[in-house]
Scaffold this motif. Sequence first.
Motif, short mmCIF file in Angstrom:
data_model
loop_
_atom_site.label_atom_id
_atom_site.label_comp_id
_atom_site.label_asym_id
_atom_site.label_seq_id
_atom_site.Cartn_x
_atom_site.Cartn_y
_atom_site.Cartn_z
N SER A 103 -92.63 -66.21 27.68
CA SER A 103 -93.60 -65.89 26.74
C SER A 103 -93.74 -64.38 26.35
O SER A 103 -93.27 -63.65 27.23
N GLU A 104 -94.38 -64.05 25.32
CA GLU A 104 -94.56 -62.78 25.03
C GLU A 104 -95.52 -62.27 25.85
O GLU A 104 -96.43 -62.84 26.22
N GLY A 105 -94.82 -61.03 26.54
CA GLY A 105 -95.91 -60.52 27.22
C GLY A 105 -96.03 -60.86 28.39
O GLY A 105 -97.00 -60.49 29.58
N ALA A 106 -94.94 -61.65 28.99
CA ALA A 106 -95.00 -62.23 30.51
C ALA A 106 -94.96 -61.16 31.57
O ALA A 106 -94.38 -60.46 31.49
N MET A 107 -95.74 -61.59 32.39
CA MET A 107 -95.75 -60.69 33.76
C MET A 107 -95.05 -61.59 34.81
O MET A 107 -95.81 -62.29 35.18
N PRO A 108 -93.64 -61.17 35.15
CA PRO A 108 -93.22 -61.81 36.02
C PRO A 108 -93.78 -61.60 37.76
O PRO A 108 -94.17 -60.71 38.06
N ILE A 109 -93.78 -62.80 38.36
CA ILE A 109 -94.36 -62.99 39.79
C ILE A 109 -93.40 -61.89 40.57
O ILE A 109 -93.65 -61.36 41.55
N ILE A 110 -92.14 -62.32 40.41
CA ILE A 110 -90.95 -61.25 41.18
C ILE A 110 -90.22 -60.61 40.14
O ILE A 110 -89.90 -60.92 39.13
N SER A 111 -89.59 -59.61 40.54
CA SER A 111 -88.83 -58.69 39.54
C SER A 111 -87.80 -57.82 40.47
O SER A 111 -88.27 -57.42 41.64
N PRO A 112 -86.66 -57.50 39.96
CA PRO A 112 -85.89 -56.63 41.04
C PRO A 112 -86.50 -55.10 41.21
O PRO A 112 -87.32 -54.55 40.50
N GLN A 113 -86.22 -54.97 42.53
CA GLN A 113 -86.99 -53.64 43.01
C GLN A 113 -85.79 -52.90 43.74
O GLN A 113 -85.04 -53.33 44.74
N SER A 114 -85.36 -51.75 43.43
CA SER A 114 -84.52 -50.97 44.04
C SER A 114 -84.78 -50.25 45.49
O SER A 114 -84.12 -49.66 46.04
N LYS A 115 -86.15 -50.17 45.56
CA LYS A 115 -86.43 -49.45 46.66
C LYS A 115 -86.78 -50.38 47.90
O LYS A 115 -86.87 -49.59 49.06
N THR A 116 -86.90 -51.64 47.83
CA THR A 116 -86.99 -52.31 49.19
C THR A 116 -85.37 -52.46 49.88
O THR A 116 -84.45 -52.79 48.96
N SER A 117 -85.28 -52.21 51.14
CA SER A 117 -84.22 -52.61 51.68
C SER A 117 -84.18 -52.78 53.38
O SER A 117 -85.26 -52.94 53.56
N PHE A 118 -83.18 -53.25 53.78
CA PHE A 118 -83.19 -53.36 55.39
C PHE A 118 -81.62 -53.08 55.81
O PHE A 118 -80.68 -52.72 55.09
N VAL A 119 -81.56 -52.92 57.03
CA VAL A 119 -80.38 -52.45 57.74
C VAL A 119 -79.58 -54.04 58.06
O VAL A 119 -80.26 -54.60 58.89
N ASP A 120 -78.49 -54.12 57.58
CA ASP A 120 -77.83 -55.14 57.76
C ASP A 120 -77.32 -55.19 59.37
O ASP A 120 -76.61 -54.26 59.75
N PRO A 121 -77.78 -56.25 60.15
CA PRO A 121 -77.27 -56.04 61.64
C PRO A 121 -75.81 -56.29 61.85
O PRO A 121 -75.42 -55.67 62.88
N MET A 122 -74.98 -56.69 61.07
CA MET A 122 -73.58 -56.90 61.07
C MET A 122 -72.88 -55.75 60.72
O MET A 122 -71.90 -55.66 61.22
N THR A 123 -73.37 -55.28 59.64
CA THR A 123 -72.48 -53.92 59.27
C THR A 123 -73.13 -52.47 59.57
O THR A 123 -72.39 -51.50 59.52
N GLY A 124 -74.43 -52.53 59.77
CA GLY A 124 -75.09 -51.55 60.11
C GLY A 124 -75.57 -50.69 58.77
O GLY A 124 -75.88 -49.52 58.94
N LYS A 125 -75.09 -51.38 57.63
CA LYS A 125 -75.35 -50.58 56.40
C LYS A 125 -76.74 -51.02 55.63
O LYS A 125 -77.11 -52.03 56.13
N ARG A 126 -77.61 -50.07 55.07
CA ARG A 126 -78.60 -50.37 54.54
C ARG A 126 -78.48 -51.14 53.11
O ARG A 126 -77.59 -50.81 52.31
N VAL A 127 -79.10 -52.07 52.97
CA VAL A 127 -78.90 -53.12 51.64
C VAL A 127 -80.01 -53.23 50.95
O VAL A 127 -81.23 -53.41 51.37
N ALA A 128 -79.89 -52.86 49.50
CA ALA A 128 -81.08 -52.97 48.66
C ALA A 128 -80.93 -54.30 48.14
O ALA A 128 -80.41 -54.67 47.10
#
Length: 96
Positions: A32-57
Amino acid sequence: MKKSISFILLLFSFTSLQAQEKPWMLGPFHRSEGAMPIISPQSKTSFVDPMTGKRVAWESMATFNPAAIVRDGIVFILYRAEEKLGEKEIGGHTQE
């Protein structure tokens, strides 16, 4: 020769698109025109992958297929996401 290959590729792409449509399928869906998505990509959310030890966005490139339930007055949303490196994850949010 190039024209023959181009024609074959065009024909193949057209028939593959036609093969995807089935009478039982829902849709087509349009945003729809002007739709506001419930979810959208976020570059600020991340976690540390326990297998590689790298931060994952984990949701930096795309978000898909939200599903929500309400339990004890809390809305739980689960969805798929993909980071810019192409890794896919499942995540969620809650809202009281």
